[in-house]
Write an enzyme that holds these catalytic residues in place. Sequence first.
Site, PDB file in Angstrom:
ATOM      1  N   GLN A  98      -6.082   4.422  -5.913  1.00 53.15           N
ATOM      2  CA  GLN A  98      -5.968   3.156  -5.189  1.00 53.15           C
ATOM      3  C   GLN A  98      -7.135   2.231  -5.553  1.00 53.15           C
ATOM      4  O   GLN A  98      -8.296   2.645  -5.489  1.00 53.15           O
ATOM      5  CB  GLN A  98      -5.949   3.383  -3.680  1.00 53.15           C
ATOM      6  CG  GLN A  98      -5.611   2.102  -2.911  1.00 53.15           C
ATOM      7  CD  GLN A  98      -5.815   2.240  -1.416  1.00 53.15           C
ATOM      8  OE1 GLN A  98      -6.937   2.423  -0.953  1.00 53.15           O
ATOM      9  NE2 GLN A  98      -4.740   2.143  -0.653  1.00 53.15           N
ATOM     10  N   TYR A 179      -8.903  -5.842   3.810  1.00 53.84           N
ATOM     11  CA  TYR A 179      -9.771  -5.946   2.632  1.00 53.84           C
ATOM     12  C   TYR A 179      -9.443  -7.209   1.826  1.00 53.84           C
ATOM     13  O   TYR A 179      -8.678  -8.057   2.279  1.00 53.84           O
ATOM     14  CB  TYR A 179      -9.690  -4.655   1.821  1.00 53.84           C
ATOM     15  CG  TYR A 179     -10.129  -3.467   2.648  1.00 53.84           C
ATOM     16  CD1 TYR A 179     -11.409  -3.431   3.208  1.00 53.84           C
ATOM     17  CD2 TYR A 179      -9.267  -2.411   2.926  1.00 53.84           C
ATOM     18  CE1 TYR A 179     -11.820  -2.373   4.009  1.00 53.84           C
ATOM     19  CE2 TYR A 179      -9.670  -1.347   3.734  1.00 53.84           C
ATOM     20  CZ  TYR A 179     -10.944  -1.335   4.272  1.00 53.84           C
ATOM     21  OH  TYR A 179     -11.348  -0.298   5.075  1.00 53.84           O
ATOM     22  N   ARG A 226       0.171  -2.044  -1.804  1.00 51.28           N
ATOM     23  CA  ARG A 226       0.182  -1.728  -0.373  1.00 51.28           C
ATOM     24  C   ARG A 226      -0.049  -2.967   0.475  1.00 51.28           C
ATOM     25  O   ARG A 226      -0.945  -3.765   0.184  1.00 51.28           O
ATOM     26  CB  ARG A 226      -0.896  -0.689  -0.042  1.00 51.28           C
ATOM     27  CG  ARG A 226      -0.705  -0.079   1.352  1.00 51.28           C
ATOM     28  CD  ARG A 226      -1.771   0.945   1.665  1.00 51.28           C
ATOM     29  NE  ARG A 226      -1.278   1.929   2.627  1.00 51.28           N
ATOM     30  CZ  ARG A 226      -2.037   2.554   3.526  1.00 51.28           C
ATOM     31  NH1 ARG A 226      -3.329   2.309   3.587  1.00 51.28           N
ATOM     32  NH2 ARG A 226      -1.526   3.431   4.352  1.00 51.28           N
ATOM     33  N   GLY A 310      -0.875  10.981   6.273  1.00 51.66           N
ATOM     34  CA  GLY A 310      -2.318  10.787   6.264  1.00 51.66           C
ATOM     35  C   GLY A 310      -3.077  11.980   6.816  1.00 51.66           C
ATOM     36  O   GLY A 310      -3.288  12.975   6.128  1.00 51.66           O
TER      37      GLY A 310
END
Length: 360
Positions: A98, A179, A226, A310
């Site tokens: 990622q 982010y 994502r 997760g």
Amino acid sequence: MEKLWSRTKIGNMELPHRLAMAPMTRSRAQEDGTPGELAALYYAQRASLGLLITEGAQPSDDGQGYLMTPGIYTEKHIEGWKKVTSAVHEAGGYIYIQLMHAGRVSHPDNTPHHRQPVAPSAIAPGIETFTATGMQEIPVPRELSKEEIQTTIQDYRKAAAAAIAAGADGVEIHGANGYLINQFIGENSNTRTDEYGGSIENRARFALEVAKAVVDEIGPERTGFRISPGTPLGGIQDGEQGPELYRYLTKELAKLNLAYLHVMHLGNDELLQDIRSLWTNPLLVNRAGRTIDNISVDIDSGLADLAPVGVWSLANPDFVERLKTGAPLNEADSATFYGGGSKGYTDYPTLKELEHKESK
């Protein structure tokens, strides 16, 4: 859960089932951003999940937000990640690295150059972050110039090339969770008056230009993206136009024929249905707060193609076997989520290890 165990193809990958490992920050890299010694073991232990999406790796010095997170932009990083990708492939899994630029969710104490964080606009997120001296308020970031935006896009491109050089099967562009890419999308984090701010098209521009650069470098079949519509992480607010912006972004990303779109879903089911309609390639849906009994609901309904896992995968390296057999799950130790050594990282027992221990 019958459909959950059916095979599927995503990008160049032939996956054995519809589960995947979701990206999770673990903060166990070396100080220079090279993956830590245990990283190869950690990911290889979880290879039965098929597709492993790694923790976010920064594409540059500016991209680092937290302490001890891995990078993917130097030769040392590449060599470190090679150990990880080789171990995962030997264990029969696939791995996407990622790409995560933290943008304003950073602090000078956490980056190699100790400079002010960067962002689309000089607006602080209004939250604290962990540093070596404890929790500190995140400072006001420096607004990126148009020239610096282009440099940052090239940083993503170079990081994607570095990921492939390190043996990864592809990359996931992190456009979610507050982010940098999400900061361009957010109404309250982007007050620019040039072509990167204002309208829906302008606020989505940076995300699309990053995706195009990465696709141009490594191919669409090795690129995932994502998003997290409506998620208030990092102080982001999408605003009233948020759902429409994500419909536009999904439609434009669909033109690039990416390997997959990964949605962090917190509750706007109508928007999620619209995203499914607009997105014809594989869709990964990570539903916050779902129960183990509901893990295959989106797969069964045709809404999603993969269900990323997760914390369950963090605490259960053999999660696939446990789910198939109905075995109880290990409890995750939240005190060891970030930083440290093997404790809470590579020492969670598998069913076989527990049986062996009991038989002694």
